[in-house]
Design a protein around this motif. Structure first.
Motif, PDB file in Angstrom:
ATOM      1  N   LEU A 167       0.780  -1.291   0.104  1.00  0.00           N
ATOM      2  CA  LEU A 167      -0.088  -0.012  -0.088  1.00  0.00           C
ATOM      3  C   LEU A 167       0.790   1.257  -0.168  1.00  0.00           C
ATOM      4  CD1 LEU A 167      -2.805  -0.801   2.650  1.00  0.00           C
ATOM      5  CD2 LEU A 167      -2.987  -0.689  -0.010  1.00  0.00           C
ATOM      6  N   ILE A 168       1.912   1.079   0.807  1.00  0.00           N
ATOM      7  CA  ILE A 168       2.850   2.282   0.913  1.00  0.00           C
ATOM      8  C   ILE A 168       3.697   2.685  -0.581  1.00  0.00           C
ATOM      9  CG2 ILE A 168       4.869   3.275   1.878  1.00  0.00           C
ATOM     10  CD1 ILE A 168       4.171   1.867   4.475  1.00  0.00           C
ATOM     11  N   LEU A 169       3.829   1.412  -1.154  1.00  0.00           N
ATOM     12  CA  LEU A 169       4.578   1.619  -2.492  1.00  0.00           C
ATOM     13  C   LEU A 169       3.493   2.024  -3.468  1.00  0.00           C
ATOM     14  CD1 LEU A 169       7.257   0.945  -3.699  1.00  0.00           C
ATOM     15  CD2 LEU A 169       6.283  -1.341  -4.465  1.00  0.00           C
ATOM     16  N   GLU A 170       2.375   1.594  -3.596  1.00  0.00           N
ATOM     17  CA  GLU A 170       1.412   2.157  -4.481  1.00  0.00           C
ATOM     18  C   GLU A 170       1.048   3.597  -4.163  1.00  0.00           C
ATOM     19  OE1 GLU A 170      -2.490  -0.101  -3.747  1.00  0.00           O
ATOM     20  OE2 GLU A 170      -1.491  -2.364  -4.176  1.00  0.00           O
ATOM     21  N   ARG A 171       1.012   4.165  -2.873  1.00  0.00           N
ATOM     22  CA  ARG A 171       0.889   5.454  -2.906  1.00  0.00           C
ATOM     23  C   ARG A 171       2.313   6.401  -2.553  1.00  0.00           C
ATOM     24  NH1 ARG A 171      -3.977   4.670   1.927  1.00  0.00           N
ATOM     25  NH2 ARG A 171      -4.956   2.690   0.333  1.00  0.00           N
ATOM     26  N   LYS A 172       3.146   6.016  -3.325  1.00  0.00           N
ATOM     27  CA  LYS A 172       4.658   6.524  -3.256  1.00  0.00           C
ATOM     28  C   LYS A 172       5.097   7.083  -2.231  1.00  0.00           C
ATOM     29  CE  LYS A 172       3.112   7.681  -8.148  1.00  0.00           C
ATOM     30  NZ  LYS A 172       1.810   6.952  -8.285  1.00  0.00           N
ATOM     31  N   GLY A 173       4.887   6.248  -1.254  1.00  0.00           N
ATOM     32  CA  GLY A 173       5.421   6.734   0.385  1.00  0.00           C
ATOM     33  C   GLY A 173       4.621   8.232   0.620  1.00  0.00           C
ATOM     34  N   MET A 174       3.595   8.525   0.034  1.00  0.00           N
ATOM     35  CA  MET A 174       3.037   9.836   0.706  1.00  0.00           C
ATOM     36  C   MET A 174       1.563   9.386   1.226  1.00  0.00           C
ATOM     37  SD  MET A 174       3.804  12.069  -2.997  1.00  0.00           S
ATOM     38  CE  MET A 174       3.971  10.923  -3.946  1.00  0.00           C
ATOM     39  N   TYR A 206      10.592   3.447   6.081  1.00  0.00           N
ATOM     40  CA  TYR A 206      10.031   3.010   4.668  1.00  0.00           C
ATOM     41  C   TYR A 206       9.363   3.597   3.816  1.00  0.00           C
ATOM     42  CZ  TYR A 206       8.137  -0.581   1.807  1.00  0.00           C
ATOM     43  OH  TYR A 206       7.811  -1.117   0.502  1.00  0.00           O
ATOM     44  N   ALA A 207       8.409   4.881   4.270  1.00  0.00           N
ATOM     45  CA  ALA A 207       7.569   5.437   3.210  1.00  0.00           C
ATOM     46  C   ALA A 207       8.603   6.367   2.850  1.00  0.00           C
ATOM     47  CB  ALA A 207       6.468   6.093   4.138  1.00  0.00           C
ATOM     48  N   ASP A 208       9.383   7.127   3.548  1.00  0.00           N
ATOM     49  CA  ASP A 208      10.572   8.139   3.188  1.00  0.00           C
ATOM     50  C   ASP A 208      11.403   7.508   1.903  1.00  0.00           C
ATOM     51  OD1 ASP A 208       9.403   9.942   4.866  1.00  0.00           O
ATOM     52  OD2 ASP A 208      10.967   9.798   6.269  1.00  0.00           O
ATOM     53  N   ILE A 209      11.859   6.150   2.127  1.00  0.00           N
ATOM     54  CA  ILE A 209      12.637   5.744   1.144  1.00  0.00           C
ATOM     55  C   ILE A 209      11.913   5.595  -0.150  1.00  0.00           C
ATOM     56  CG2 ILE A 209      13.930   3.620   0.540  1.00  0.00           C
ATOM     57  CD1 ILE A 209      14.921   3.395   3.421  1.00  0.00           C
TER      58      ILE A 209
END
Length: 289
Positions: A167-174, A206-209
């Motif tokens: 989910l975090i990847l799909e939302r580009k970390g934002m 992880y989201a920041d990366i």
């Protein structure tokens, strides 16, 4: 210097992102250097050439030989060498290394950790075998056989942590972890505890990366201004964007982009980030295994 990446066989594509082979057969009078920025992916590194050195942040350098676990890094690190270097690196998907080793990944964060310290005794035998196998495809087949043995009897089913990383990847970390916890009806501290164990990062790290990798991919594919990066990355302003890049790379966005022009190796490593490898069909050429 030779560097190439290879896709895993179909059997391992849920576990492994790429195999990378890096070779420098030169004997140098001065230190050669490779700077590595956070890519969001853990790995196993097998050195079957001469020893090299690794250092991160203010920590003293370590001499690296044989096999090491590459924990996910939230900050850049550097490798240096003078003598001939040969590396075979398995770059795992976010949870792939945890599924293989069932080790606490939090203890491996921002470090290269010797196999021996994790109770793995095959280090020297693996590196010796890699040194004599003639073709890269033979090395990959050998390592996949070794991984198959390690996976025997282990449960590698999808976890809640895996779903949240997607989910975090799909939302580009934002995305905030609080909002994900609310959306999934899961306690935030539960998410954080399992992230630390299975990835070695907090959800925010992880989201920041992921966000950094997304912007890195944009910079690789097109000419883009800082204003556009600020908008697409959902930063407050350009100062916020620059601080984000400096934390991830030690450089401003402009300097980071210019650095890749000076170093083909840096460009190669930049292309192997989590957003480029996991979220979409890669925009660069890899070898099919």
């Amino acid at each position: 210097m030779f560097y190439q990446s290879y896709l895993p066989s179909t059997r391992f594509r849920d576990l492994v992102a790429r195999y990378m082979i890096v070779i420098d057969d030169g004997k140098h009078t001065g230190w050669q250097k490779m700077d590595v920025v956070p890519n969001g992916l853990p790995g196993l590194g097998f050195s079957y050439g001469e020893n090299f050195h690794y250092f991160a942040g203010c920590e003293p350098s370590k001499e690296i030989s044989s096999a090491n676990v590459v924990g996910i890094h939230s900050s850049p690190y550097t490798t240096t060498w003078k003598n001939p270097m040969r590396l075979f690196v398995i770059v795992f998907r976010p949870l792939g290394l945890y599924q293989l080793l069932k080790q606490d990944m939090g203890a491996l964060k921002n470090d290269l950790t010797s196999f021996n310290l994790l109770g793995l005794t095959e280090s020297e035998a693996i590196c010796e075998r890699l040194s004599v196998l003639p073709a890269h495809e033979d090395k990959i087949a050998f390592m996949e056989t070794w991984m198959a043995g390690k996976l025997s009897g282990k449960d590698v089913k999808t976890t809640l942590t895996g779903h949240i990383t997607d989910l975090i990847l799909e939302r580009k970390g934002m995305v905030s972890i609080s909002s994900l916890a609310t959306e999934l009806h899961v306690n935030k501290k539960y998410i954080e505890r399992h992230f630390n164990e299975q990835l070695g990062l907090t959800p925010k790290e992880y989201a920041d990366i992921i966000r950094f990798s997304y912007l890195n991919t944009l910079m690789l594919r097109e000419s883009i201004s800082c204003s556009e990066l600020t908008y697409l990355g959902d930063f407050y302003d350009q100062s916020h964007l620059i601080k984000h890049f400096q934390r991830m790379t030690g450089l401003t966005p402009k300097a980071f982009k210019e650095n890749a022009k000076l170093s083909p190796e840096a460009l190669f490593l930049r292309k192997h980030n989590i957003f480029e490898l996991i979220s979409r069909t890669p925009g660069f050429i890899v070898q099919e295994y």
